[in-house]
Structure formats: C-alpha cells, structure tokens
Design a protein around this motif. Structure first.
Motif, PDB file in Angstrom:
ATOM      1  N   VAL A 179       0.860  -1.183   0.000  1.00 38.69           N
ATOM      2  CA  VAL A 179       0.000   0.000   0.000  1.00 38.69           C
ATOM      3  C   VAL A 179       0.896   1.233   0.000  1.00 38.69           C
ATOM      4  CG1 VAL A 179      -1.925  -1.120   1.184  1.00 38.69           C
ATOM      5  CG2 VAL A 179      -0.148   0.030   2.517  1.00 38.69           C
ATOM      6  N   GLN A 180       0.322   2.355  -0.429  1.00 39.66           N
ATOM      7  CA  GLN A 180       1.089   3.604  -0.428  1.00 39.66           C
ATOM      8  C   GLN A 180       0.152   4.791  -0.265  1.00 39.66           C
ATOM      9  OE1 GLN A 180       4.580   4.414  -3.151  1.00 39.66           O
ATOM     10  NE2 GLN A 180       3.078   5.768  -4.110  1.00 39.66           N
ATOM     11  N   THR A 194      -3.843  14.184  -3.210  1.00 41.79           N
ATOM     12  CA  THR A 194      -3.690  13.014  -2.346  1.00 41.79           C
ATOM     13  C   THR A 194      -3.811  11.750  -3.188  1.00 41.79           C
ATOM     14  OG1 THR A 194      -4.693  14.227  -0.497  1.00 41.79           O
ATOM     15  CG2 THR A 194      -4.577  11.832  -0.307  1.00 41.79           C
ATOM     16  N   SER A 195      -2.928  10.786  -2.956  1.00 44.25           N
ATOM     17  CA  SER A 195      -2.963   9.543  -3.732  1.00 44.25           C
ATOM     18  C   SER A 195      -2.960   8.327  -2.818  1.00 44.25           C
ATOM     19  CB  SER A 195      -1.769   9.473  -4.689  1.00 44.25           C
ATOM     20  OG  SER A 195      -0.541   9.456  -3.976  1.00 44.25           O
ATOM     21  N   TYR A 196      -3.523   7.240  -3.325  1.00 47.42           N
ATOM     22  CA  TYR A 196      -3.501   5.960  -2.607  1.00 47.42           C
ATOM     23  C   TYR A 196      -3.251   4.841  -3.605  1.00 47.42           C
ATOM     24  CZ  TYR A 196      -7.987   4.635  -4.621  1.00 47.42           C
ATOM     25  OH  TYR A 196      -8.986   4.294  -5.505  1.00 47.42           O
ATOM     26  N   TYR A 211       0.946  -8.646 -11.182  1.00 46.61           N
ATOM     27  CA  TYR A 211       0.383  -7.801 -10.138  1.00 46.61           C
ATOM     28  C   TYR A 211      -0.933  -7.184 -10.610  1.00 46.61           C
ATOM     29  CZ  TYR A 211       1.330  -3.253 -12.286  1.00 46.61           C
ATOM     30  OH  TYR A 211       1.308  -2.158 -13.115  1.00 46.61           O
ATOM     31  N   LEU A 212      -1.754  -6.817  -9.657  1.00 43.88           N
ATOM     32  CA  LEU A 212      -3.002  -6.102  -9.897  1.00 43.88           C
ATOM     33  C   LEU A 212      -3.065  -4.971  -8.884  1.00 43.88           C
ATOM     34  CD1 LEU A 212      -5.666  -6.151 -11.572  1.00 43.88           C
ATOM     35  CD2 LEU A 212      -6.683  -7.405  -9.651  1.00 43.88           C
ATOM     36  N   GLU A 213      -3.389  -3.757  -9.363  1.00 46.80           N
ATOM     37  CA  GLU A 213      -3.273  -2.597  -8.486  1.00 46.80           C
ATOM     38  C   GLU A 213      -4.385  -1.581  -8.708  1.00 46.80           C
ATOM     39  OE1 GLU A 213       0.284   0.557  -7.459  1.00 46.80           O
ATOM     40  OE2 GLU A 213      -0.341   0.308  -9.550  1.00 46.80           O
ATOM     41  N   PRO A 214      -5.356  -1.486  -7.817  1.00 48.74           N
ATOM     42  CA  PRO A 214      -6.265  -0.328  -7.818  1.00 48.74           C
ATOM     43  C   PRO A 214      -5.564   0.854  -7.154  1.00 48.74           C
ATOM     44  CG  PRO A 214      -6.937  -1.922  -6.160  1.00 48.74           C
ATOM     45  CD  PRO A 214      -5.751  -2.508  -6.854  1.00 48.74           C
TER      46      PRO A 214
END
Length: 269
Positions: A179-180, A194-196, A211-214
């Motif tokens: 997570v970030q 702001t980012s996530y 990988y899979l990334e929302p």
C-alpha cells in the motif's frame, strides 16, 4: 542478494526473493527498499494514454479526445548509503488534444504539446524492515526550470514537493501486498493532490510475476480519479528486468485506458 518476496511480488518493484534488482516500476506503488550502496539503477519505458470526454460549454456539447504519449520516462536511482538512495526522474512527452464542437464549426481543432515535462530530484530511505514488513519514505522536489518546449516553466509555477510512504507485507513466499499514501503539490496552488495505492502481487515462477493494483487520486480541485492497472514483470538476470502493464479508469474523470512497457537495469554495483 536475497529480496523480500512481497516487494518482489509487487512487481511494481518486481521483487524476486533471490533477485538482485528491485524496481519502482511498472506500477504506481514504490518499493520501500533502496538500491545497494554505490549502485546506479536505471528504470525506463514508455506510456501511451487515451481519454475521451464530453462536456457542455456555453450550451454547446463539446467532445475532447486526448492522446498522451510519454516517449521516454526515466528514473535514475543511486545508492548513497546503506539506507539512502538519491533519485532523478525525467519524461519526454508528446500530448495531443482534439476538440470537436459547434464552437469549432464541427471541425477537429488539434493542439499538440511536446517537450520534457517537469522533472523531480529526491531521495528514498527505508524506515523499518523485517522478514515480513518493509516501510519506506520518499521525498521529491519537482523542478519546473528543467521542463522544456510546451511544458516549460510558467511565471506562476513554483518548485513543488511530493511525499510518499510505501509499505509492503509478505503473506506467503509467493504472494504479497503493498500500500502507499502520497501527497503531491503541483506548483500552482497550496492544496496537495492526495494519492492511494493497493498492489497485490504473485510470483508465478522464479522469473515471471503478476500484479493487480487499484489506485487513485483526490485532486486539488476536488475531482476524484480512480483507476486499476495490472501486468507482468520478467527477470532476464539479476541485473535486468522487463515489464508490460496496462490499465483503465474506473470513473469519468480518470483516463480511459493506458499501456506501459519498459526495462530496468543496473549499470554498476
């Protein structure tokens, strides 16, 4: 050098438990780990992005098509100490907007922008690491004076900071999550973007990972952009990795789709 499988699984960082190279591309989640002291690592590639929008202006329906082609995006990472790396990123872009509406007489009105976009310099440090968890901190400064062409600095644009906090966690020896959280300023307003991110990674083989990334952004004008991307990384050897990814937007303000392809390698260690 033994790497954390979690990081490896992330692919963004493409971490293989036995691989020497550990990268920050191709996904948006950065690795919390730094390159080895004295090592220079290069991560480069291209991005092709498309977006179609329709909006009303002065009572007229407008159709806007955007084609953003990052011809080359390059990140240089140098291991200054055992726990600090220095970073420099630059991108050469060729962006095109095509507007069609009654205001343009029903004809396409094309605007092209070409040049090096605003680059950043910065650092990364690892705050904590054990067999399962790794936490990092990244600080960047975007320098508008480095931009060229149609992306050259404007009178109102200022140097802008960015702060990122990535965390990775190994669930098994082949599956992990990361997570970030991030804050990025654009150099124009005092309000940050702001980012996530949330990345799920799986090592299919010792060399191939998926990988899979929302992920998403809350812009400084209140818009929310939510996207998802996924792809593969392939380890040629301990010093060379290839990647191929793609993604699409999950809501209207986000880009419709994009494709990302690149390579990462260690020049010296």
């Amino acid at each position: 050098m033994i790497k954390s499988t979690l990081t490896l699984l992330l692919m963004v960082l493409c971490h293989f438990a036995f691989a020497q190279i550990e990268t920050d591309r191709p996904d948006f989640t950065e690795s919390p780990n730094v390159v080895l002291k004295g090592a220079l690592q290069v991560e480069t590639g291209f991005i092709w992005e498309n977006d179609e929008q329709s909006f009303m202006s002065s009572g007229v329906l407008n159709n806007l098509s955007e084609r953003n082609f990052t011809v080359n995006t390059t990140l240089l990472r140098y291991g200054l100490t055992d726990n600090i790396e220095l970073r420099f990123n630059t991108s050469f872009n060729n962006n095109r907007e095509i507007l069609n509406s009654a205001l343009t007489g029903g004809q396409d009105f094309t605007t092209d922008r070409v040049g090096f976009s605003t680059s950043f310099i910065g650092f990364k440090t690892n705050l904590y690491k054990n067999d399962k968890i790794s936490i990092g901190f990244l600080g960047h400064l975007y320098i508008p004076e480095i931009a060229t062409g149609d992306f050259a600095k404007t009178a109102a644009q200022k140097i802008a900071p960015e702060f990122l906090i990535p965390l990775t966690y190994d669930i098994t020896d082949r599956f992990g999550i990361a997570v970030q959280y991030g804050l990025t300023w654009d150099g124009y307003t005092p309000n940050p973007i702001t980012s996530y991110t949330l990345a799920l990674g799986y090592a299919i083989t010792d060399k191939l990972s998926f990988y899979l990334e929302p992920y998403g952004f809350l812009t400084n004008n209140g818009d929310e952009l939510h996207l998802i991307n996924g792809g593969f990384t392939y380890l040629i050897n301990n010093d060379l990795q290839l990647d191929l990814t793609g993604g699409f937007g999950l809501n209207e303000p986000a880009p419709d789709n994009f494709l990302n392809c690149g390579a990462s390698f260690i020049l010296f260690n």
